[in-house]
Design a protein around this motif. Structure first.
Motif, PDB file in Angstrom:
ATOM      1  N   TYR A 266     -58.305  54.522  44.485  1.00 46.02           N
ATOM      2  CA  TYR A 266     -58.374  53.012  45.219  1.00 46.02           C
ATOM      3  C   TYR A 266     -57.344  52.570  45.952  1.00 46.02           C
ATOM      4  N   ARG A 267     -56.852  51.312  47.367  1.00 45.96           N
ATOM      5  CA  ARG A 267     -56.465  50.891  47.196  1.00 45.96           C
ATOM      6  C   ARG A 267     -56.222  49.308  46.460  1.00 45.96           C
ATOM      7  N   PHE A 268     -55.704  48.575  45.542  1.00 41.12           N
ATOM      8  CA  PHE A 268     -56.581  47.392  45.377  1.00 41.12           C
ATOM      9  C   PHE A 268     -55.359  45.735  46.269  1.00 41.12           C
ATOM     10  N   HIS A 269     -55.989  45.522  47.144  1.00 43.93           N
ATOM     11  CA  HIS A 269     -55.556  44.307  48.061  1.00 43.93           C
ATOM     12  C   HIS A 269     -56.297  43.057  48.089  1.00 43.93           C
ATOM     13  N   ALA A 270     -55.919  42.168  49.243  1.00 47.99           N
ATOM     14  CA  ALA A 270     -56.671  41.216  48.949  1.00 47.99           C
ATOM     15  C   ALA A 270     -56.239  40.905  50.019  1.00 47.99           C
ATOM     16  N   VAL A 271     -57.947  40.126  50.675  1.00 48.63           N
ATOM     17  CA  VAL A 271     -57.773  40.154  52.553  1.00 48.63           C
ATOM     18  C   VAL A 271     -59.028  39.403  52.754  1.00 48.63           C
TER      19      VAL A 271
END
Length: 494
Positions: A266-271
């Motif tokens: 997974y790509r851990f991101h903040a959006v």
């Protein structure tokens, strides 16, 4: 053409909880879900005490509580195993009556919520059905859905997208994303423990090793999760082999003592969605916001969305509030979610440091305090900063009966006027439910009195945030004004 009050796209925990809140409020709700079965693998792993309380109001907490375990601590340690930062719960239970942390099994929650929702007379659940388009008019939405029997239409006053990070509703609405600039690839490994072992540890660990940052997290009994950050140049194919996984787990547990249930990168991101409402279309949960997992607050934030939005939609549809009340959803929820996301990103930057010199400087700076002072109480999230008046904003406590029963559950998703003494309650409160503390014989009175101070009354919102404290008549007047405008008389301090 079928008609409903609210059409929900997505039957994950957020969509299911929202559906229950609406149906129990007498609103006709239809939920469409493109898959036929609950996704069998766990995704979210943590629920905080406030979320457990909200899920209890939706009928899902008991199933989770019977298959979960609290963390004894949450620790950030460097490559040498030295403590950088740690959190411990203040007590076994929070003032809501639930553990501060519950490591749980998401499919168990989803199955329970689906069963509750399917039993509600005013709810309709359609599985194997996808939303493929919609038009928004002056009185609501006409949605096109596609299923085994072809395409059909549903007319709804409101459409709510609870359809995850790749939200179809968000895409159809043309709503863009605001990226906070955190994007890291991680391998997530869920394991089943063998030989009747129920847990490897009760500690949630962030192993802040620049050679490879690792998360080690106990989940529901008999399960354990590891997350391994991908290094520069590594591909998902390389790290997902049995040999690679065994080598990464080996420093923490014997790979032969467990079996791998799931492996995924997974790509851990903040959006954040740029807007959460577009006419009669509203976004909630991952469709509206996504955050890295270092606070364990992704699903918790979605549950708060459902609680905030559920009672407001019901009030508007039933004519108890003006449509302007819905304008308060994003202003009330987004600052709260952004605070949590910024905290999660900050923790993620501590964990994800891969430069050895930067890691050494980080360690030296964080270890200046004695180890005992590096531990803190489990963080209490900021309460609500708008949609409340003076004395408001905190999460309301919960009363517990002498035999352990939960009056909070029976009160349901409705506003509450809490009075210190029954004599303080006004003669006419309309549909407002009254909770008189002097009549309660169980536990939980003291936290209420502490929040009320010298005030004779407290008004609690349906989503269980304190609206304000003061004289009962003044609180009722302020509440009526809020329902009409979506704006409270004055903001509480952050």
């Amino acid at each position: 053409m079928d008609k409903t009050d609210v059409l929900i796209a997505g039957l994950g925990p957020v969509g299911a909880a929202l559906g229950v809140y609406l149906a129990r409020s007498g609103v006709k709700v239809t939920v469409v879900e493109k898959t036929d079965e609950v996704y069998p693998m766990p995704r979210a792993a943590h629920l905080d005490h406030e979320t457990m309380r909200l899920l209890d109001l939706a009928g899902g907490a008991e199933a989770v509580a019977g298959n979960s375990q609290p963390l004894s601590s949450y620790e950030f340690r460097n490559a040498k195993g030295e403590l950088l930062l740690g959190f411990r719960p203040r007590a076994a239970l929070a003032d809501t009556g639930w553990p501060y942390t519950s490591m749980f099994h998401q499919p168990t929650l989803e199955i329970a919520l689906r069963e509750v929702l399917s039993a509600e007379p005013s709810a309709s659940v359609r599985l194997g059905v996808s939303l493929v388009g919609y038009t928004d008019g002056p009185d609501g939405v006409t949605a096109e859905i596609e299923g085994p029997d072809g395409e059909t239409q549903i007319a709804a006053r409101y459409l709510v997208g609870c359809d995850g990070g790749q939200s179809t509703v968000r895409r159809l609405a043309g709503i863009g994303l605001d990226d906070m600039g955190f994007d890291e690839p991680w391998l997530v490994i869920d394991t089943l423990l063998k030989n009747g072992t129920t847990r490897l540890s009760t500690i949630g660990l962030q192993h802040c090793d620049p050679a490879r940052p690792v998360t080690s997290m106990p989940m529901a009994p008999g399960r354990h999760r590891w997350e391994f950050m991908l290094l520069e140049g590594e591909t998902p194919e390389e790290v997902m082999t049995d040999e690679a996984i065994d080598a990464m787990i080996a420093p923490f547990a014997d790979p032969k003592s467990l079996s791998v249930e799931r492996r995924a990168v997974y790509r851990f991101h903040a959006v954040f969605a740029e807007r959460w409402r577009d006419g009669h279309v509203i976004l909630a949960g991952d469709a509206a916001h996504q955050m890295p997992p270092f606070m364990g607050q992704g699903l918790c934030s979605g549950a708060r969305d459902a609680a905030n939005l559920g009672w407001k939609l019901a009030a508007v549809i039933k004519g108890e509030a003006d449509q302007a009340l819905l304008d308060s959803f994003q202003p009330e929820r987004e600052p709260h979610v952004r605070d949590i996301t910024e905290m999660a990103v900050s923790m993620g930057r501590i964990v994800c440091t891969q430069d050895e010199a930067e890691a050494a400087a980080r360690d030296a700076g964080m270890m200046q305090k004695p180890e005992a002072e590096r531990f803190d109480a489990t963080p209490t999230l900021r309460g609500m900063a708008s949609g409340v008046i003076e004395g408001g904003g905190a999460v309301a406590p919960a009363l517990i009966g002498k035999a352990g029963e939960r009056p909070d559950r029976a009160l349901g998703m409705s506003p509450l006027l809490v009075v210190a003494k029954r004599a303080d309650a006004p003669a006419d409160t309309g549909d407002m439910q009254i909770v008189a503390l002097d009549e309660h014989e169980g536990e939980g009175v003291e936290p209420f009195l502490a929040l009320m101070g010298d005030a004779p009354a407290m008004l609690v919102r349906p989503d269980r945030y304190v609206f304000g404290t003061g004289e009962p008549a003044s609180l009722l007047t302020a509440w009526a004004a809020y329902l009409k405008t979506g704006r409270a008389g004055m903001q509480a301090a952050a």
